[in-house]
Motif scaffolding. Structure first.
Motif, mmCIF file in Angstrom:
data_model
loop_
_atom_site.group_PDB
_atom_site.id
_atom_site.type_symbol
_atom_site.label_atom_id
_atom_site.label_comp_id
_atom_site.label_asym_id
_atom_site.label_seq_id
_atom_site.Cartn_x
_atom_site.Cartn_y
_atom_site.Cartn_z
ATOM 1 N N UNK A 26 0.800 -1.203 -0.133
ATOM 2 C CA UNK A 26 -0.109 -0.130 -0.066
ATOM 3 C C UNK A 26 0.823 0.954 0.123
ATOM 4 N N UNK A 27 2.008 1.216 0.873
ATOM 5 C CA UNK A 27 2.551 2.450 1.003
ATOM 6 C C UNK A 27 3.722 2.509 -0.295
ATOM 7 N N UNK A 30 2.073 3.909 -4.916
ATOM 8 C CA UNK A 30 2.069 5.175 -5.500
ATOM 9 C C UNK A 30 3.365 5.525 -6.050
ATOM 10 N N UNK A 31 4.221 4.955 -5.610
ATOM 11 C CA UNK A 31 5.821 5.505 -6.060
ATOM 12 C C UNK A 31 6.499 4.480 -7.059
ATOM 13 N N UNK A 35 1.248 3.505 -11.245
ATOM 14 C CA UNK A 35 1.358 4.896 -10.477
ATOM 15 C C UNK A 35 0.241 5.840 -11.523
ATOM 16 N N UNK A 36 -0.192 5.212 -12.434
ATOM 17 C CA UNK A 36 -1.370 6.158 -13.298
ATOM 18 C C UNK A 36 -2.755 5.651 -12.620
ATOM 19 N N UNK A 38 -3.571 4.896 -9.215
ATOM 20 C CA UNK A 38 -3.472 4.868 -7.812
ATOM 21 C C UNK A 38 -4.734 4.313 -6.944
ATOM 22 N N UNK A 39 -5.808 5.210 -7.236
ATOM 23 C CA UNK A 39 -6.815 4.798 -6.433
ATOM 24 C C UNK A 39 -7.547 3.362 -6.521
ATOM 25 N N UNK A 42 -5.051 0.895 -4.881
ATOM 26 C CA UNK A 42 -5.216 0.811 -3.508
ATOM 27 C C UNK A 42 -6.491 0.189 -2.837
ATOM 28 N N UNK B 221 -3.728 7.766 0.939
ATOM 29 C CA UNK B 221 -2.875 7.508 -0.331
ATOM 30 C C UNK B 221 -3.271 7.910 -1.606
ATOM 31 N N UNK B 222 -4.736 8.228 -1.875
ATOM 32 C CA UNK B 222 -4.825 8.677 -3.189
ATOM 33 C C UNK B 222 -4.116 9.695 -3.749
ATOM 34 N N UNK B 224 -0.884 10.220 -3.085
ATOM 35 C CA UNK B 224 0.540 9.921 -2.893
ATOM 36 C C UNK B 224 0.940 9.608 -4.087
ATOM 37 N N UNK B 233 -1.338 13.276 -12.419
ATOM 38 C CA UNK B 233 -2.499 13.065 -12.922
ATOM 39 C C UNK B 233 -3.559 14.001 -12.320
#
Lengths: 115, 235
Positions: A26-27, A30-31, A35-36, A38-39, A42, B221-222, B224, B233
Motif C-alpha cells: 500500500x505504501x 504510488x511510487x 502509478x497512473x 493509484x485509486x 489501492x 494514499x490517493x 501520494x 494526473x
C-alpha cells in the motif's frame, strides 16, 4: 481446551505477516507501479486485505449462513453504489447544483489565491 | 482468582432462584445476531464511502490535492497499530478457548493499550491539522470567505473529519467493551466454556480494523503521487 492450539496460533501469525506485506505494498505502490491508477490499485489492495481479515480473523471461512448474509449485505451496498454511479452519469441538474458545480470550486480557489 | 463460570441467576416474586438461559448457551445464535448488527455498520460506512466516491468523481483534482496534505506517516503508523491490535485480540480469544484465562486477559489489555496509542496518534494528527487552520468550523473549510479552500477540498476534509471521527468513536466504544469484557471475565461470567461475549467483541474489533483498511487508502494514499508528496494526473 483446543487440541490444535499451536496450529491456530501459527495461523494468526501467518495472517499478520500477509497483512503486513499488503500494508507495505500500500505504501510503496504510488511510487513504484501502476502509478497512473493509484485509486483503483489501492482499493484492490484494500479488498485483498479485507478478504483475509474476513476469512481468517473473523472466522468466515466455512460459515455458510453468515457468509451468505455478508454477501447479501455487500451486494446491497454495491447495488446502491451502481445506482448512484448511473445517476451521477446522467445528472440533469449538474449546472444548477452547488455541490456538482466546478465553477464554485474554481471561484473560491481563485479567491484564496488572490489573498 | 478462580475463573469458574458463574451463571446469571434471576429471583422470582416468590423468592425462588432460576438460572437464566440466555445467549451464553446459544453460541451460534449469539454470533449470528452480532453479525446482523455488524452488517448495519457495514451499510452505514458503505453509505459514507458512497458519498465520498460521489464527491471524488466530481472534484477529482481537489481530492488528490487535499489527500497529499495529510500526514501519511502518522496514518500509516495507525494502520500498523490496528493490524497488531487485531492480532492481540485474536490471540486473546484463542487463549481463552484454550483455557489460558490469564493470558487472554493480558492480550485484551495489550489491545486496549494499542487502541489508546491509536487515539493518541489521531489526536496529534488532528491537533496538527487544527494548527494549520484545517478543521471543521474553521474558515478554510467554510465556503464563501477569503480563506476558503476549493469546494472539492472542503468536501474532502469534511468527509475526512466525519469518517475518521466516527471511526475513532468506534475505537472508544471498543475500549469500553474490552473493559467490560475484563470485568465479566473477573466475575466468572465469561469462561473457556462460555466465551461468546469475548468472541463477539473480537469480531467488533476486527470490524473496526476492516473499516480502517478502506479509510486509510481512500483518504491518505490517493494523493501520494510522487516521493515529494505531490500529485500526479491531478489536473
Amino acid at each position: 481446551m483446543l487440541t490444535n492450539y499451536k496450529t491456530l496460533k501459527a495461523g494468526y501469525y501467518k495472517v499478520l505477516i500477509g497483512l503486513l506485506v499488503l500494508t507495505t505494498v500500500t505504501f510503496v505502490q504510488p511510487h513504484m507501479f501502476l502509478t497512473g491508477h493509484i485509486f483503483a490499485t489501492q482499493i484492490f489492495i484494500g479488498l485483498a486485505k479485507a478478504w483475509i481479515i474476513l476469512m481468517y480473523y473473523m472466522h468466515l471461512k466455512g460459515e455458510v449462513l453468515i457468509g451468505k448474509t455478508v454477501i447479501f449485505s455487500v451486494a446491497l451496498v454495491t447495488f446502491f453504489f451502481l445506482v448512484v454511479v448511473i445517476d451521477v452519469e446522467h445528472f440533469q441538474f449538474k449546472d444548477a447544483s452547488y455541490i456538482a458545480s466546478h465553477e464554485q470550486s474554481d471561484v473560491s480557489h481563485a479567491t484564496s489565491h488572490e489573498d | 482468582m478462580s475463573h469458574e463460570y458463574v451463571p446469571e441467576i434471576a429471583t422470582s416474586r416468590d423468592g425462588k432462584e432460576h438460572e437464566v438461559q440466555g445467549w451464553q448457551g446459544d453460541f451460534y445464535g449469539g454470533k449470528l445476531g452480532f453479525w446482523l448488527f455488524m452488517l448495519t455498520e457495514v451499510m452505514m460506512f458503505g453509505a459514507m464511502f458512497l458519498v465520498l466516491t460521489y464527491y471524488f468523481s466530481l472534484h477529482h483534482a481537489d481530492f488528490l490535492e487535499a489527500s497529499s496534505e495529510l500526514n501519511r506517516v502518522l496514518g500509516g503508523t495507525n494502520t500498523v497499530i490496528l493490524l497488531i491490535s487485531a492480532l492481540t485480540m485474536g490471540l486473546g480469544l484463542l487463549k481463552m478457548r484454550n483455557g489460558d484465562v490469564k493470558g487472554a486477559k493480558l492480550m485484551i489489555w495489550a489491545t486496549i493499550l494499542l487502541a489508546l496509542i491509536f487515539l493518541g496518534i489521531k489526536a496529534v494528527e488532528w491537533t496538527h491539522e487544527y494548527q494549520h487552520g484545517v478543521f471543521l468550523g474553521l474558515d478554510a473549510l467554510q465556503s464563501g470567505n477569503a480563506h476558503s479552500k476549493p469546494l472539492g477540498q472542503i468536501l474532502f476534509f469534511g468527509m475526512y473529519f466525519t469518517m475518521t471521527g466516527l471511526h475513532g468513536f468506534h475505537i472508544i466504544i471498543g475500549i469500553g467493551l474490552m473493559l467490560w469484557l475484563l470485568k465479566r471475565i473477573n466475575a466468572g461470567k465469561v469462561t473457556t466454556e462460555h466465551h461468546i461475549l469475548h468472541f463477539n467483541i473480537a469480531l467488533y474489533w476486527d470490524l473496526v480494523h476492516l473499516i480502517w483498511v478502506f479509510v486509510f487508502p481512500y483518504f491518505y494514499m490517493i494523493g501520494a503521487g510522487d516521493i515529494a508528496g505531490g500529485v500526479i494526473n491531478a489536473h
